[in-house]
Motif scaffolding. Structure first.
Motif, PDB file in Angstrom:
ATOM      1  N   ASN A  27       0.669  -1.334  -0.044  1.00  0.00           N
ATOM      2  CA  ASN A  27      -0.088  -0.052   0.138  1.00  0.00           C
ATOM      3  C   ASN A  27       0.837   1.332   0.219  1.00  0.00           C
ATOM      4  O   ASN A  27       0.609   2.383  -0.677  1.00  0.00           O
ATOM      5  CB  ASN A  27      -0.761  -0.102   1.136  1.00  0.00           C
ATOM      6  N   ILE A  28       1.962   1.259   0.695  1.00  0.00           N
ATOM      7  CA  ILE A  28       2.849   2.570   0.734  1.00  0.00           C
ATOM      8  C   ILE A  28       3.460   2.497  -0.529  1.00  0.00           C
ATOM      9  O   ILE A  28       3.560   3.740  -1.185  1.00  0.00           O
ATOM     10  CB  ILE A  28       3.938   2.295   2.209  1.00  0.00           C
ATOM     11  N   ARG A  30       2.468   1.762  -3.678  1.00  0.00           N
ATOM     12  CA  ARG A  30       1.428   2.347  -4.505  1.00  0.00           C
ATOM     13  C   ARG A  30       1.013   3.656  -4.086  1.00  0.00           C
ATOM     14  O   ARG A  30       0.810   4.668  -4.844  1.00  0.00           O
ATOM     15  CB  ARG A  30       0.049   1.521  -4.364  1.00  0.00           C
ATOM     16  N   LEU A  31       1.010   3.925  -2.936  1.00  0.00           N
ATOM     17  CA  LEU A  31       0.636   5.493  -2.652  1.00  0.00           C
ATOM     18  C   LEU A  31       1.789   6.115  -2.810  1.00  0.00           C
ATOM     19  O   LEU A  31       1.371   7.501  -3.087  1.00  0.00           O
ATOM     20  CB  LEU A  31       0.400   5.594  -0.920  1.00  0.00           C
ATOM     21  N   SER A  32       2.814   5.831  -2.784  1.00  0.00           N
ATOM     22  CA  SER A  32       4.063   6.754  -3.011  1.00  0.00           C
ATOM     23  C   SER A  32       4.098   7.271  -4.526  1.00  0.00           C
ATOM     24  O   SER A  32       4.359   8.512  -4.873  1.00  0.00           O
ATOM     25  CB  SER A  32       5.416   6.017  -2.789  1.00  0.00           C
ATOM     26  N   ASN A  34       1.075   7.456  -6.528  1.00  0.00           N
ATOM     27  CA  ASN A  34      -0.151   8.115  -6.623  1.00  0.00           C
ATOM     28  C   ASN A  34       0.104   9.673  -6.090  1.00  0.00           C
ATOM     29  O   ASN A  34      -0.522  10.445  -6.781  1.00  0.00           O
ATOM     30  CB  ASN A  34      -1.340   7.463  -5.999  1.00  0.00           C
ATOM     31  N   LEU A  35       0.815   9.683  -4.952  1.00  0.00           N
ATOM     32  CA  LEU A  35       1.079  11.103  -4.526  1.00  0.00           C
ATOM     33  C   LEU A  35       2.263  11.822  -5.127  1.00  0.00           C
ATOM     34  O   LEU A  35       2.773  12.909  -5.000  1.00  0.00           O
ATOM     35  CB  LEU A  35       1.129  11.064  -3.048  1.00  0.00           C
ATOM     36  N   TRP A  37       5.338  10.883  -4.974  1.00  0.00           N
ATOM     37  CA  TRP A  37       6.685  10.779  -4.277  1.00  0.00           C
ATOM     38  C   TRP A  37       7.616  10.217  -5.066  1.00  0.00           C
ATOM     39  O   TRP A  37       8.958  10.215  -5.005  1.00  0.00           O
ATOM     40  CB  TRP A  37       6.536  10.169  -2.803  1.00  0.00           C
ATOM     41  N   TYR A 151       4.352   0.171 -10.719  1.00  0.00           N
ATOM     42  CA  TYR A 151       3.593   1.340 -10.717  1.00  0.00           C
ATOM     43  C   TYR A 151       4.668   2.393 -11.212  1.00  0.00           C
ATOM     44  O   TYR A 151       4.340   3.575 -11.644  1.00  0.00           O
ATOM     45  CB  TYR A 151       3.091   1.911  -9.309  1.00  0.00           C
ATOM     46  N   GLU A 181      -2.706  -7.694  -4.097  1.00  0.00           N
ATOM     47  CA  GLU A 181      -3.442  -6.724  -3.544  1.00  0.00           C
ATOM     48  C   GLU A 181      -4.826  -7.098  -3.363  1.00  0.00           C
ATOM     49  O   GLU A 181      -5.247  -8.103  -3.865  1.00  0.00           O
ATOM     50  CB  GLU A 181      -3.310  -5.443  -4.815  1.00  0.00           C
ATOM     51  N   ARG A 185      -8.953  -3.270  -4.672  1.00  0.00           N
ATOM     52  CA  ARG A 185      -7.991  -2.656  -5.972  1.00  0.00           C
ATOM     53  C   ARG A 185      -8.972  -2.643  -7.332  1.00  0.00           C
ATOM     54  O   ARG A 185      -8.604  -1.994  -8.179  1.00  0.00           O
ATOM     55  CB  ARG A 185      -6.766  -3.431  -5.944  1.00  0.00           C
ATOM     56  N   SER A 188     -10.589   0.474  -9.183  1.00  0.00           N
ATOM     57  CA  SER A 188      -9.848   1.514  -9.717  1.00  0.00           C
ATOM     58  C   SER A 188      -9.274   0.987 -11.385  1.00  0.00           C
ATOM     59  O   SER A 188      -8.426   1.503 -11.768  1.00  0.00           O
ATOM     60  CB  SER A 188      -8.426   1.906  -8.910  1.00  0.00           C
TER      61      SER A 188
END
Length: 323
Positions: A27-28, A30-32, A34-35, A37, A151, A181, A185, A188
Motif C-alpha cells: 500500500n505504501i 502504490r501510495l508513493s 499516486n502522490l 513521491w 507502478y 493486492e 483494488r 480502480s
C-alpha cells in the motif's frame, strides 16, 4: 499444495505478521506513486497493462495473446513487454528472437512470441523493455504481460484477470493468502475479465477452449480424444485447470503430474514419466521449454481465449480508443 495451505492449514495464521507487513509495504509503494513521491514514467505509445491480483494461473498470458492477435488482425503494430519469470539472461532488455530459449527469457515470453510473432522484449524494469521496443520497432501500442503492481510504468488501461472458480481464495495478502493486492483494488481498474466460473455484474466472461493436440516431435495434429494411454503433466500456476479440461473433453489420463509454475525440465526426468506405449501430454507453456529435446510420444494441448461477440467488441473498443 499451496492452495490447501491457504484454505485449510492452521499454520497459515502463524504468518499473519508477514502478511500484514506485505500489505503495508504494498500500500505504501502504490501510495508513493499516486502522490508523486516516486516518479512514474510514461511511454510515447499507449500501454495496456494485463495483470492480476492473485498469484498463479489466472489465464493472463492467453488473454495477452488474444489481444495481440486481435489488434494485429485490425492492422495495428503491437509490442509486448514481459518480466520473464523463470528466465535468466546475461543482459537486459532481451529481445526475443527465433533462437531465444525459455531458459533465457522465461516460458511466457517465448509462448507469446511463437503465437503472435510480435516484437516481445523482456526486462525486470519494464521501462527499459518499452524503450527497447520503441527504439527497434515502430509500434502503435504495447501490451504488458503482468506488471499491474509495477507502478513505475504509467498505463492507459488496466485489465485484471480473475480465476472464476477460485476467485480470491481467503482474501489475504501473501503469504497467508494468494493476494498481491486486496479485492478493493478492482474499483480502480478499467476492465475485469473472469476466466471460467461465473462472471459477476461488470465482469467480462472469458473461456479457455482447447484446440487440436500437437506432437512436439513431428508437428502432427489430432483431437485430444484420439490420444491413447495418456500421462498428463502441467507446470503452470493452477495445474488442476488443465487436468479438468482434459476430463471435460472425455480424456481420462492414466495419471496426472503437477509441477511448480515456470519449472525447468530436463530430458532424463521427463522420460521417466511414461512407459512403453504411453503418451505424455502437456500444456503449451510447458512445451516451449522442452521443444529442443522432444520425443515422438510427447504432445501438447494449446488453448484459445473465447469471448462472446459483444464482450469481445466491448474490450477491443476500450483499447482502440487509445490509438
Amino acid at each position: 499444495m499451496i492452495h490447501y495451505f491457504w484454505s485449510t492449514s492452521f499454520f497459515r495464521y502463524l504468518l499473519f505478521p508477514l502478511c500484514l507487513l506485505y500489505g503495508c509495504i504494498s500500500n505504501i509503494l502504490r501510495l508513493s506513486y499516486n502522490l508523486g513521491w516516486r516518479k512514474v514514467w510514461r511511454a510515447p505509445v499507449p500501454i495496456v497493462m494485463v495483470g492480476n491480483l492473485t498469484v498463479g494461473g489466472n489465464g493472463k498470458t492467453p488473454l495477452v495473446i488474444w489481444i495481440v492477435i486481435s489488434l494485429q488482425s485490425r492492422g495495428l503494430r503491437v509490442g509486448v513487454v514481459s518480466r520473464g519469470y523463470g528466465g535468466k539472461s546475461k543482459y537486459y532488455p532481451l529481445i526475443i528472437r527465433q533462437d531465444t530459449t525459455a531458459e533465457q527469457a522465461g516460458d511466457e515470453p517465448i509462448l507469446i512470441y511463437q503465437r503472435t510473432k510480435a516484437i516481445v522484449v523482456v526486462a525486470p524494469v519494464r521501462k527499459k523493455a518499452v524503450e527497447a521496443i520503441c527504439h527497434f520497432s515502430k509500434v502503435d501500442i504495447i501490451i504488458t504481460d503482468d506488471g499491474l503492481q509495477h507502478y513505475a510504468l504509467a498505463r492507459d488501461i488496466e485489465i485484471v484477470v480473475i480465476d472464476g472458480e477460485r476467485r480470491f481464495g481467503n482474501g489475504w495478502w501473501l503469504p497467508v493468502g494468494p493476494m498481491r493486492e486486496l479485492k478493493s483494488r478492482l474499483q480502480s481498474v478499467d476492465v475485469i475479465v473472469t476466466n471460467g466460473g461465473v462472471a459477476l455484474p461488470g465482469e467480462l466472461s472469458m473461456k479457455l477452449l482447447p484446440g487440436l493436440a500437437v506432437n512436439l516431435f513431428s508437428g502432427e495434429k489430432k483431437s485430444v480424444k484420439e490420444l491413447d494411454n495418456v500421462v498428463a503433466m502441467a507446470g503452470i500456476g493452477f495445474p488442476k485447470r488443465f487436468f479438468n479440461t482434459l476430463y471435460a473433453y472425455g480424456l481420462e489420463p492414466i495419471k496426472t503430474i503437477s509441477f511448480p509454475d515456470h519449472k525447468r525440465y530436463c530430458l532424463k526426468n521427463l522420460i521417466r514419466l511414461t512407459g512403453n506405449g504411453q503418451t505424455l501430454l502437456m500444456t503449451e507453456k510447458d512445451a516451449v521449454k522442452v521443444q529442443n529435446f522432444a520425443k515422438e510420444n510427447w504432445w501438447y494441448l494449446p488453448v484459445e481465449v473465447k469471448f462472446s461477440r459483444d464482450e469481445a467488441a466491448e474490450l477491443l473498443k476500450k483499447i482502440f480508443c487509445l490509438v
